[in-house]
Motif scaffolding. Sequence first.
Motif, PDB file in Angstrom:
ATOM      1  N   UNK A  15       8.944  18.715   2.717  1.00  0.00           N
ATOM      2  CA  UNK A  15       8.986  17.297   2.350  1.00  0.00           C
ATOM      3  C   UNK A  15       8.125  16.953   1.134  1.00  0.00           C
ATOM      4  N   UNK A  16       6.966  17.575   0.993  1.00  0.00           N
ATOM      5  CA  UNK A  16       6.104  17.258  -0.151  1.00  0.00           C
ATOM      6  C   UNK A  16       6.745  17.690  -1.465  1.00  0.00           C
ATOM      7  N   UNK A  17       7.347  18.878  -1.488  1.00  0.00           N
ATOM      8  CA  UNK A  17       7.997  19.352  -2.710  1.00  0.00           C
ATOM      9  C   UNK A  17       9.195  18.472  -3.066  1.00  0.00           C
ATOM     10  N   UNK A  18       9.985  18.086  -2.063  1.00  0.00           N
ATOM     11  CA  UNK A  18      11.135  17.213  -2.325  1.00  0.00           C
ATOM     12  C   UNK A  18      10.683  15.840  -2.794  1.00  0.00           C
ATOM     13  N   UNK A  19       9.656  15.292  -2.154  1.00  0.00           N
ATOM     14  CA  UNK A  19       9.121  13.994  -2.570  1.00  0.00           C
ATOM     15  C   UNK A  19       8.662  14.053  -4.015  1.00  0.00           C
ATOM     16  N   UNK A  20       7.895  15.068  -4.370  1.00  0.00           N
ATOM     17  CA  UNK A  20       7.392  15.187  -5.741  1.00  0.00           C
ATOM     18  C   UNK A  20       8.542  15.303  -6.739  1.00  0.00           C
ATOM     19  N   UNK A  21       9.569  16.049  -6.387  1.00  0.00           N
ATOM     20  CA  UNK A  21      10.692  16.234  -7.301  1.00  0.00           C
ATOM     21  C   UNK A  21      11.443  14.926  -7.542  1.00  0.00           C
ATOM     22  N   UNK A  22      11.851  14.263  -6.478  1.00  0.00           N
ATOM     23  CA  UNK A  22      12.647  13.047  -6.641  1.00  0.00           C
ATOM     24  C   UNK A  22      11.817  11.882  -7.181  1.00  0.00           C
ATOM     25  N   UNK A  23      10.558  11.787  -6.787  1.00  0.00           N
ATOM     26  CA  UNK A  23       9.687  10.707  -7.261  1.00  0.00           C
ATOM     27  C   UNK A  23       9.175  10.967  -8.673  1.00  0.00           C
ATOM     28  N   UNK A  24       8.617  12.159  -8.909  1.00  0.00           N
ATOM     29  CA  UNK A  24       7.916  12.422 -10.165  1.00  0.00           C
ATOM     30  C   UNK A  24       8.816  12.955 -11.273  1.00  0.00           C
ATOM     31  N   UNK A  26      12.562  12.990 -11.215  1.00  0.00           N
ATOM     32  CA  UNK A  26      13.711  12.109 -11.426  1.00  0.00           C
ATOM     33  C   UNK A  26      13.322  10.635 -11.487  1.00  0.00           C
ATOM     34  N   UNK A  27      12.061  10.332 -11.184  1.00  0.00           N
ATOM     35  CA  UNK A  27      11.504   8.971 -11.242  1.00  0.00           C
ATOM     36  C   UNK A  27      12.199   8.004 -10.285  1.00  0.00           C
ATOM     37  N   UNK A  44      14.598   7.753  -0.916  1.00  0.00           N
ATOM     38  CA  UNK A  44      14.316   7.520  -2.331  1.00  0.00           C
ATOM     39  C   UNK A  44      15.555   6.929  -2.987  1.00  0.00           C
ATOM     40  N   UNK A  45      15.348   6.303  -4.122  1.00  0.00           N
ATOM     41  CA  UNK A  45      16.490   5.764  -4.845  1.00  0.00           C
ATOM     42  C   UNK A  45      16.118   5.395  -6.258  1.00  0.00           C
ATOM     43  N   UNK A  46      17.114   5.243  -7.105  1.00  0.00           N
ATOM     44  CA  UNK A  46      16.853   4.902  -8.497  1.00  0.00           C
ATOM     45  C   UNK A  46      16.301   3.479  -8.635  1.00  0.00           C
ATOM     46  N   UNK A  47      15.342   3.336  -9.525  1.00  0.00           N
ATOM     47  CA  UNK A  47      14.772   2.014  -9.797  1.00  0.00           C
ATOM     48  C   UNK A  47      15.880   1.062 -10.242  1.00  0.00           C
ATOM     49  N   UNK A  48      15.807  -0.158  -9.775  1.00  0.00           N
ATOM     50  CA  UNK A  48      16.798  -1.160 -10.147  1.00  0.00           C
ATOM     51  C   UNK A  48      18.096  -1.079  -9.364  1.00  0.00           C
ATOM     52  N   UNK A  49      18.183  -0.173  -8.413  1.00  0.00           N
ATOM     53  CA  UNK A  49      19.377  -0.040  -7.581  1.00  0.00           C
ATOM     54  C   UNK A  49      18.952  -0.015  -6.106  1.00  0.00           C
ATOM     55  N   UNK A  92      21.336  12.174 -20.743  1.00  0.00           N
ATOM     56  CA  UNK A  92      21.369  13.462 -20.052  1.00  0.00           C
ATOM     57  C   UNK A  92      20.342  14.437 -20.622  1.00  0.00           C
ATOM     58  N   UNK A  93      20.208  14.482 -21.935  1.00  0.00           N
ATOM     59  CA  UNK A  93      19.286  15.441 -22.543  1.00  0.00           C
ATOM     60  C   UNK A  93      17.839  15.178 -22.139  1.00  0.00           C
ATOM     61  N   UNK A  94      17.433  13.920 -22.096  1.00  0.00           N
ATOM     62  CA  UNK A  94      16.060  13.597 -21.704  1.00  0.00           C
ATOM     63  C   UNK A  94      15.811  13.938 -20.241  1.00  0.00           C
ATOM     64  N   UNK A  95      16.754  13.610 -19.364  1.00  0.00           N
ATOM     65  CA  UNK A  95      16.600  13.928 -17.944  1.00  0.00           C
ATOM     66  C   UNK A  95      16.572  15.439 -17.758  1.00  0.00           C
TER      67      UNK A  95
END
Length: 140
Positions: A15-24, A26-27, A44-49, A92-95
């Motif tokens: 859970x910690x690795x997944x949290x860090x990945x999606x939060x930090x 993918x933002x 988790x979810x995208x900001x503004x959605x 896409x390139x920045x992500x």
Amino acid sequence: MDITIHSSFLPHTDPEASLAFYRDVLEFEVRLDVGYEQMRWITVGPAGQPSTAIVLHPASVGRDLSDEEQEFLLLLIAKGSYFGVNLATDDLDAVFARVEASGADIVQEPIEQDYGLRDAAFRDPAGNLVRIQQNKEQQA
């Protein structure tokens, strides 16, 4: 009818690795983080959605699986063959650069597909396949 996708589920093995990945990386925003005994569900979810989310859940919870079946399930997840999610972005390139810099397992660098999309693919910390495409409005 007015039907929307509220949440999708992806298994996690750490859970910690997944949290860090999606939060930090993918933002994504953390919407909910619930634990019970040794288990943890993280939404988790995208900001503004606020009405779209991914629930990161323990891989074999709620399933009546033998030890052999659980081992097989974990192998499928690690290969990216069990669950996955498709995302879209304006850049896409920045992500992709952020994902690559994070050390994620890259499956496919950004390419123009024959079917008209430009996309890339990588695995999250559990091994789930994540594809991300350039929003069509932003493609040249």
